[in-house]
Design an enzyme around this catalytic site. Structure first.
Site, PDB file in Angstrom:
ATOM      1  N   ASP A   1      37.755 -65.503   8.723  1.00 49.08           N
ATOM      2  CA  ASP A   1      36.587 -66.159   8.127  1.00 49.08           C
ATOM      3  C   ASP A   1      36.370 -65.524   6.744  1.00 49.08           C
ATOM      4  O   ASP A   1      37.219 -64.754   6.259  1.00 49.08           O
ATOM      5  CB  ASP A   1      35.357 -66.098   9.056  1.00 49.08           C
ATOM      6  N   CYS A  54      37.804 -61.024  10.988  1.00 49.09           N
ATOM      7  CA  CYS A  54      36.480 -61.342  10.450  1.00 49.09           C
ATOM      8  C   CYS A  54      35.849 -60.017  10.009  1.00 49.09           C
ATOM      9  O   CYS A  54      36.541 -59.002   9.906  1.00 49.09           O
ATOM     10  CB  CYS A  54      35.623 -62.130  11.445  1.00 49.09           C
ATOM     11  N   THR A  86      33.723 -57.921  11.445  1.00 47.74           N
ATOM     12  CA  THR A  86      33.787 -56.891  12.483  1.00 47.74           C
ATOM     13  C   THR A  86      34.973 -57.062  13.432  1.00 47.74           C
ATOM     14  O   THR A  86      35.314 -56.124  14.156  1.00 47.74           O
ATOM     15  CB  THR A  86      32.524 -56.952  13.366  1.00 47.74           C
ATOM     16  N   HIS A  88      49.718 -52.874  28.403  1.00 48.50           N
ATOM     17  CA  HIS A  88      48.922 -53.051  29.621  1.00 48.50           C
ATOM     18  C   HIS A  88      48.325 -54.452  29.764  1.00 48.50           C
ATOM     19  O   HIS A  88      48.245 -54.970  30.879  1.00 48.50           O
ATOM     20  CB  HIS A  88      47.754 -52.048  29.653  1.00 48.50           C
ATOM     21  N   HIS A 132      50.862 -53.888  35.767  1.00 50.65           N
ATOM     22  CA  HIS A 132      50.015 -54.553  34.771  1.00 50.65           C
ATOM     23  C   HIS A 132      50.059 -56.072  34.941  1.00 50.65           C
ATOM     24  O   HIS A 132      49.081 -56.758  34.675  1.00 50.65           O
ATOM     25  CB  HIS A 132      50.438 -54.152  33.359  1.00 50.65           C
TER      26      HIS A 132
HETATM   27  C1  RB5 Z   1      30.216 -63.003   8.848  1.00 53.57           C
HETATM   28  O1  RB5 Z   1      29.179 -62.557   8.055  1.00 53.57           O
HETATM   29  C2  RB5 Z   1      30.361 -62.116  10.069  1.00 53.57           C
HETATM   30  O2  RB5 Z   1      29.344 -62.381  10.956  1.00 53.57           O
HETATM   31  C3  RB5 Z   1      31.703 -62.339  10.701  1.00 53.57           C
HETATM   32  O3  RB5 Z   1      32.719 -62.102   9.778  1.00 53.57           O
HETATM   33  C4  RB5 Z   1      32.032 -61.474  11.906  1.00 53.57           C
HETATM   34  O4  RB5 Z   1      31.819 -60.139  11.642  1.00 53.57           O
HETATM   35  C5  RB5 Z   1      31.435 -61.908  13.166  1.00 53.57           C
HETATM   36  O5  RB5 Z   1      31.610 -61.308  14.212  1.00 53.57           O
END
Ligand code: RB5
Length: 148
Positions: free
Chosen positions: A9, A66, A68, A99, A134
């Site tokens: 994203d 993304c 996080t 695993h 596994h």
């Molecule tokens: C976008 O701002 C952020 O929410 C997305 O990249 C991600 O971290 C969502 O889990």
């Protein structure tokens, strides 16, 4: 030959491009499913694009990035047949292939450095599933999916 589908994203554009260049340099066949812009998009749309292709093609894997890595991993794990791992260290990258036989790797661009992200990609792609006990556990996960 293994193929890697890649997407992100707006929070993962730089690492998506870095992973793409790295994989190409390593001779891995990679398909970039976007995005290339910083305008806000919805990560589940990109998780779906990558995961549907991973499921359609034998010997394919997916990498989703993304901010996080969390949103991508939640979305990807909702799709039957996908085992996605959000990874921030090399030990887990190796263990989750051995695993969990993960077919999708999720990374958080706002969480780890680029060098570590590329090392995780390398370890993850070059580690085989260990099978045996596994596989029994993967079979149980598959049963959980069927009972939903
Ligand atoms: C976008 O701002 C952020 O929410 C997305 O990249 C991600 O971290 C969502 O889990």
């Amino acid at each position: 030959m293994m193929k890697v589908y890649l997407a992100c994203d707006h929070g993962g554009v730089e690492y998506k491009n870095a992973v793409k260049s790295y994989l190409k340099q390593e001779g891995v066949i990679v398909e970039d499913l976007g995005v290339d812009q910083y305008e806000s998009v919805d990560y589940p749309d990109y998780a779906e694009k990558v995961c549907s292709r991973v499921l359609d093609k034998e010997d394919a894997k997916g990498i989703l990035i993304c901010g996080t890595g969390i949103g991508m991993s939640i979305a990807a794990n909702k799709i039957r047949g996908i085992r996605a791992a959000l990874v921030s260290d090399c030990f887990s990258a190796k263990a989750t292939r051995e695993h969990n036989d993960t077919n999708v790797l999720c990374l958080g661009q706002r969480v780890i450095g680029e060098g570590l992200a590329l090392m995780i990609v390398d370890v993850w792609l070059n580690t085989e599933f260990a099978g045996e006990r596994h596989q029994t556990r993967i079979d149980k996960i598959n049963r959980l999916e069927k009972n939903k």
